[in-house]
Design an enzyme around this catalytic site. Structure first.
Site: not given
Ligand code: NAI
Length: 376
Positions: A218, A121, A23-24, A146, A185
């Site tokens: 958060h 999630n 993912g991103g 995360i 944060d």
């Molecule tokens: P994304 O959609 O780009 O990547 C998520 C990845 O997780 C995808 O590659 C997907 O195929 C994979 N995935 C889905 N289900 C899965 C599973 N059961 N096992 C393994 N991989 C799986 O999303 P992004 O932007 O990378 O964000 C990921 C998470 O992080 C989101 O929930 C987002 O809200 C959270 N986040 C947390 C932050 C924080 O400060 N803690 C800040 C920004 C985002």
């Protein structure tokens, strides 16, 4: 193809799993880990507990993870790497891991709160919790979560391990090693304060960024940036504090809006997560005995007792809110001390206005996550 081989790990290897690595956040974080992980040379390599790092990258998107790992495997650093998908099994990815980092799950779209991500999630987190219980050594492994909503997903994992895997988790103190990553944060608070200071010509343009502790949770008003604890505080007026607090609490929305449907913060999050992982690597390599930082943890163990010195005092100050992000010391066994004094050092605004807004919302999110985690 070297990247597709699951390496027979040597005892001197520190294995880190990234779940959701395609993912991103996962891709950017994996790149940083592959290229930037350095071993602080406090001891020579033969004295260290471990002297090699292996990244095991897992994602349910098989094509994407294969491509990401093939790409990263050409980078000329000694950090080794392997790819894992449901086809090859998550088991190989998790076996012998010392650190599991989880950015797996759906990110926000415009108009969504982090809580809106819970239904989907929480299911992902439950399934990953099962895999961790079945494949990791719960008496040693650290887990950094995360995925959002962090406020609820950390309780999901902790409660699921307690209720579904009592035999595997009992006596392991696993709750001392499951941490929600709230570092973004802190990164935002420091960046935004630096900008205000530069505008007011208070701070010279240096690389010395202010360090602002951010505690609580958060999401929105559960995020409590404590600008009163920053070196530059005295120069801020009430309007500036209000502006900064709001910007930190809702900084994630700026990115979600700008990406206009293409997700939430990934690059700044990867940077923040890298800072956290880097500290854990130093601890797990044996370069340091303790690290200090701010993470979101359970303040109680499975029996309801405080997890570490300082937790009991903190629980009294925060109306028994059982998960909280707070400065702490961490050894290889997990949280060793909670810096509850930070609550006493808060100013009147933080104690009388921010904390009362934070606690009911945070407790509500914790209750949602704990209930979900305790179900079958
Ligand atoms: P994304 O959609 O780009 O990547 C998520 C990845 O997780 C995808 O590659 C997907 O195929 C994979 N995935 C889905 N289900 C899965 C599973 N059961 N096992 C393994 N991989 C799986 O999303 P992004 O932007 O990378 O964000 C990921 C998470 O992080 C989101 O929930 C987002 O809200 C959270 N986040 C947390 C932050 C924080 O400060 N803690 C800040 C920004 C985002």
């Amino acid at each position: 193809m070297p990247h597709s081989v699951n390496p027979a790990l040597q005892p001197n290897t520190l294995k880190i799993a990234i779940l959701g690595a395609a993912g991103g956040i996962g891709q950017s974080l994996s790149l940083l880990l592959k290229t930037q992980l350095h071993f602080p040379l406090k001891t020579n390599s033969t004295q260290r507990d471990k002297n090699h790092i292996h990244l095991a990258l897992f994602d349910v998107n098989e094509d994407a993870i294969n491509g990401v790992v093939a790409d990263l495997s050409h980078i000329d650093t000694p950090v080794s790497i392997s790819n894992h998908s449901p086809k090859t099994g998550i088991e190989d990815c998790l076996k012998n891991c010392s650190l599991v980092v989880i950015p797996a799950g759906m990110p926000r779209k415009p108009g969504m709160t982090r809580e809106d991500l819970f239904t989907i999630n929480a299911k992902i987190m439950s399934s990953l919790t099962d895999s961790i219980a079945q494949n990791c050594d719960l008496s040693k492994v650290f887990v950094l979560i995360i995925s959002n909503p962090v406020n609820s997903l950390v309780p999901v994992m902790v409660n699921r391990l307690w209720s579904k895997y009592p035999q595997l988790s009992k006596g392991t103190n696993i709750e001392k090693r499951i941490m929600g990553v709230t570092k973004l944060d802190i990164v935002r608070a420091s960046t935004f304060l630096h900008e205000v200071n530069i505008d007011a010509d208070i701070t010279p343009r240096t690389n010395d960024m202010p360090d602002v502790p951010v505690i609580g949770g958060h999401s929105g008003e559960t995020i409590m940036p404590l600008f009163s604890q920053s070196r530059s505080y005295k120069s801020l007026d009430r309007d500036q504090i209000n502006y900064l607090v709001h910007r930190v609490q809702y900084g994630g929305d700026e990115v979600v809006k700008a990406k206009n449907g293409l997700g939430s913060a990934t690059l700044s999050m990867a940077h923040a997560a890298f800072k956290v992982v880097n500290k854990f690597v130093s601890l797990l390599l044996g370069n340091v005995d303790q690290i200090h930082g701010i993470c979101y943890v359970s303040l109680k163990d499975a029996d309801g007792s405080p997890i570490a010195p300082g937790a009991e005092q903190l629980l009294k100050s925060i109306d028994d809110c059982s998960f909280f992000s707070i400065p702490m010391s961490i050894s290889k066994k997990g949280v060793t001390a909670i810096d509850f004094d930070i609550i006493d050092r808060m100013d009147n605004y933080e104690r009388n206005e921010m904390l009362p807004l934070c606690l009911p919302k945070l407790k509500n999110s914790i209750a949602t996550g704990s209930k979900f985690g305790s179900q079958d």
